[in-house]
Motif scaffolding. Structure first.
Motif, PDB file in Angstrom:
ATOM      1  N   SER A   1       0.843  -1.203   0.000  1.00 37.66           N
ATOM      2  CA  SER A   1       0.000   0.000   0.000  1.00 37.66           C
ATOM      3  C   SER A   1       0.871   1.244   0.000  1.00 37.66           C
ATOM      4  N   SER A   2       0.271   2.336  -0.445  1.00 32.42           N
ATOM      5  CA  SER A   2       1.022   3.597  -0.494  1.00 32.42           C
ATOM      6  C   SER A   2       1.130   4.243   0.878  1.00 32.42           C
ATOM      7  N   LYS A   3       0.203   3.891   1.783  1.00 39.46           N
ATOM      8  CA  LYS A   3       0.223   4.427   3.145  1.00 39.46           C
ATOM      9  C   LYS A   3       0.340   3.292   4.144  1.00 39.46           C
ATOM     10  N   LYS A   4       0.907   3.594   5.285  1.00 41.36           N
ATOM     11  CA  LYS A   4       1.038   2.576   6.322  1.00 41.36           C
ATOM     12  C   LYS A   4      -0.334   2.234   6.881  1.00 41.36           C
ATOM     13  N   PRO A   5      -0.744   0.946   6.832  1.00 41.55           N
ATOM     14  CA  PRO A   5      -2.060   0.564   7.368  1.00 41.55           C
ATOM     15  C   PRO A   5      -2.130   0.830   8.871  1.00 41.55           C
ATOM     16  N   ALA A   6      -3.229   1.416   9.293  1.00 45.92           N
ATOM     17  CA  ALA A   6      -3.373   1.795  10.698  1.00 45.92           C
ATOM     18  C   ALA A   6      -3.392   0.585  11.625  1.00 45.92           C
ATOM     19  N   ASP A   7      -3.904  -0.546  11.131  1.00 49.01           N
ATOM     20  CA  ASP A   7      -4.052  -1.729  11.984  1.00 49.01           C
ATOM     21  C   ASP A   7      -2.909  -2.732  11.828  1.00 49.01           C
ATOM     22  N   ALA A   8      -1.870  -2.361  11.089  1.00 51.78           N
ATOM     23  CA  ALA A   8      -0.789  -3.317  10.791  1.00 51.78           C
ATOM     24  C   ALA A   8       0.120  -3.533  11.997  1.00 51.78           C
ATOM     25  N   VAL A   9       0.292  -4.803  12.372  1.00 50.29           N
ATOM     26  CA  VAL A   9       1.259  -5.144  13.426  1.00 50.29           C
ATOM     27  C   VAL A   9       2.673  -5.097  12.860  1.00 50.29           C
ATOM     28  N   ASN A  10       2.807  -5.578  11.632  1.00 46.37           N
ATOM     29  CA  ASN A  10       4.113  -5.581  10.966  1.00 46.37           C
ATOM     30  C   ASN A  10       4.020  -4.756   9.693  1.00 46.37           C
ATOM     31  N   ALA A  11       4.755  -3.681   9.612  1.00 50.40           N
ATOM     32  CA  ALA A  11       4.763  -2.823   8.428  1.00 50.40           C
ATOM     33  C   ALA A  11       6.176  -2.311   8.195  1.00 50.40           C
ATOM     34  N   LEU A  12       6.670  -2.493   6.968  1.00 50.73           N
ATOM     35  CA  LEU A  12       8.029  -2.086   6.611  1.00 50.73           C
ATOM     36  C   LEU A  12       7.961  -1.213   5.367  1.00 50.73           C
ATOM     37  N   GLU A  13       8.772  -0.170   5.350  1.00 51.95           N
ATOM     38  CA  GLU A  13       8.702   0.796   4.255  1.00 51.95           C
ATOM     39  C   GLU A  13       9.819   0.552   3.247  1.00 51.95           C
ATOM     40  N   GLY A  14       9.503   0.854   1.980  1.00 47.32           N
ATOM     41  CA  GLY A  14      10.502   0.712   0.932  1.00 47.32           C
ATOM     42  C   GLY A  14      10.070   1.420  -0.334  1.00 47.32           C
ATOM     43  N   GLU A  15      10.615   0.934  -1.442  1.00 49.26           N
ATOM     44  CA  GLU A  15      10.351   1.556  -2.742  1.00 49.26           C
ATOM     45  C   GLU A  15      10.012   0.465  -3.755  1.00 49.26           C
ATOM     46  N   VAL A  16       9.010   0.729  -4.599  1.00 46.47           N
ATOM     47  CA  VAL A  16       8.621  -0.233  -5.614  1.00 46.47           C
ATOM     48  C   VAL A  16       9.763  -0.380  -6.620  1.00 46.47           C
ATOM     49  N   TYR A  17      10.275  -1.608  -6.723  1.00 50.00           N
ATOM     50  CA  TYR A  17      11.459  -1.886  -7.532  1.00 50.00           C
ATOM     51  C   TYR A  17      11.086  -2.477  -8.885  1.00 50.00           C
ATOM     52  N   ASP A  18      10.054  -3.330  -8.896  1.00 46.82           N
ATOM     53  CA  ASP A  18       9.595  -3.977 -10.128  1.00 46.82           C
ATOM     54  C   ASP A  18       8.117  -4.308  -9.997  1.00 46.82           C
ATOM     55  N   ILE A  19       7.426  -4.361 -11.158  1.00 50.69           N
ATOM     56  CA  ILE A  19       6.008  -4.717 -11.184  1.00 50.69           C
ATOM     57  C   ILE A  19       5.776  -5.670 -12.354  1.00 50.69           C
ATOM     58  N   ALA A  20       5.012  -6.732 -12.098  1.00 44.04           N
ATOM     59  CA  ALA A  20       4.626  -7.662 -13.168  1.00 44.04           C
ATOM     60  C   ALA A  20       3.116  -7.844 -13.129  1.00 44.04           C
TER      61      ALA A  20
END
Length: 380
Positions: free
Chosen positions: A308-327
């Motif tokens: 997701s583009s925003k951090k989910p409010a209910d997420a226990v585990n959330a890690l940020e990064g950058e979209v590297y590839d899309i298929a």
């Protein structure tokens, strides 16, 4: 115990302590000179089971099949079929039949003569042969092709002729060595279900060798995953996929993300892991013991990870990064997200709607999130 994956049929003799295995590999070793193809392997298969030997080329799966068929003899150990030791019994005396990847049809014979060949060799009376061949043609839906020769058939039709010939003698066990390898993808998928239905209808024990994970997952009641002549895990398809017992199995079956780190905190049923960059995740470990500061791995399948583009409010585990590839694959979209610590995370999003609510593209900042029970803790 929670159910893993989809519910298959009720047939599960391996869970019955009173059930007697039909095929037993008892400490079997096979050497070719200095090379060990099968290494002290023990394995049990039950009557009427659709069993798959899955592994990469050279792992020993075909050697195991050939020893069961009688084309090779074990260097050490025993192979038993219905309690009988098979050592010294030639292939033609064993109640098994083998279907090869090449199909090995006689090019000069018609379809019906190919199917009848083994029955004639056994000396079956002609009226019985004609009835059995007719039954087999009906079983594989090739009645109208009885007079054709193999070169006049499609690949899928030749495959069904070979299958009919293999089961015409009504063996107790049918061995299939990469049976669908010569078919195109769509036909292969259709034939997988045909084989499953046929096995159920005939009530035979099927043992199939394949390197195709999807093929094994679709058809088999249980799968033995092999590597370097050894069995790494034997389990049902949902168990192999959702609860692999090692990194090798997790990597070999499907795609997986491995989150490695050290145990920061251990609670009754959860473990807090600190990754190399200091980021922390919380995982459920099913009560597995993990000492403080011990190395640990949490394996998560891509479809269990949300992007997701925003951090989910209910997420226990959330890690940020950058979209590297899309298929974009039609039914789903696969994202490769490079986390800020450098790890690449693969996530699969089902395209349930025609329009994406949260569109992401290359180089966008993104969050990957997952539940504490989304994966499995691996000790090895």
């Amino acid at each position: 115990m929670k159910s893993l994956g989809s519910i298959r049929r009720d047939f599960a003799p391996w869970n019955d302590p009173n059930a007697k295995p039909y095929i037993q590999f008892d400490n079997v070793t096979k050497k070719f000179g200095d090379f060990t193809a099968v290494n002290n392997l023990s394995l049990t298969i039950f009557e009427r089971e659709f069993f798959a030997l899955l592994g990469a080329s050279g792992c020993g799966k075909s050697t195991l099949l050939r020893m069961l068929a009688g084309f090779e003899e074990p260097t050490a150990g025993r192979i038993l079929l219905d309690g009988q030791d098979l050592r010294g019994i030639p292939p033609y005396r064993r109640p098994v039949n083998m279907m090869f990847q090449s199909y090995a049809l006689f090019p000069h014979m018609t379809v019906e003569k190919n199917i009848a060949f083994g029955l004639k060799q056994e000396g079956m009376p002609k009226p019985d042969i004609e009835k059995r061949v007719a039954d087999m043609l009906k079983l594989v839906k090739l009645e109208q092709f009885a007079k054709r020769k193999p070169h006049q058939l499609s690949g899928g039709q030749r495959q069904r002729v070979a299958l009919a010939r293999s089961v015409a003698k009504r063996p107790k066990v049918l061995l299939l060595d990469e049976p669908l390898g010569a078919l195109d993808k769509k036909l292969r998928e259709e034939t997988q279900f045909e084989l499953m239905d046929l096995q159920q209808e005939l009530g035979l024990t099927f043992v199939v060798v394949t390197h195709d994970q999807e093929e094994a997952m679709t058809m088999a009641d249980r799968i033995a995953i092999m590597d370097k002549g050894e069995v790494m895990q034997v389990a049902t398809p949902p168990e192999v996929y959702e609860a692999p017992t090692s990194r090798f199995v997790a990597h070999f079956v499907g795609n997986v993300n491995m989150f490695e780190g050290k145990v920061a905190e251990q609670a009754a049923n959860t473990t807090r892991i600190t990754g190399p960059s200091g980021a922390q995740i919380v995982v459920e470990n099913g009560g597995a013991a993990a000492k403080a500061n011990a190395d640990i791995v949490f394996a998560v399948r891509p479809e269990k990870i949300r992007v997701s583009s925003k951090k989910p409010a209910d997420a226990v585990n959330a890690l940020e990064g950058e979209v590297y590839d899309i298929a974009y694959l039609g039914d789903m979209t696969v994202y490769h997200v490079r986390l800020d610590d450098g790890q690449i995370v693969r996530a699969s999003a089902l395209n349930a709607a025609r329009v994406t609510e949260d569109p992401l593209t290359w180089n966008d900042r993104a969050w990957v999130s997952f539940r504490p029970d989304a994966g499995v803790v691996l000790a090895r």
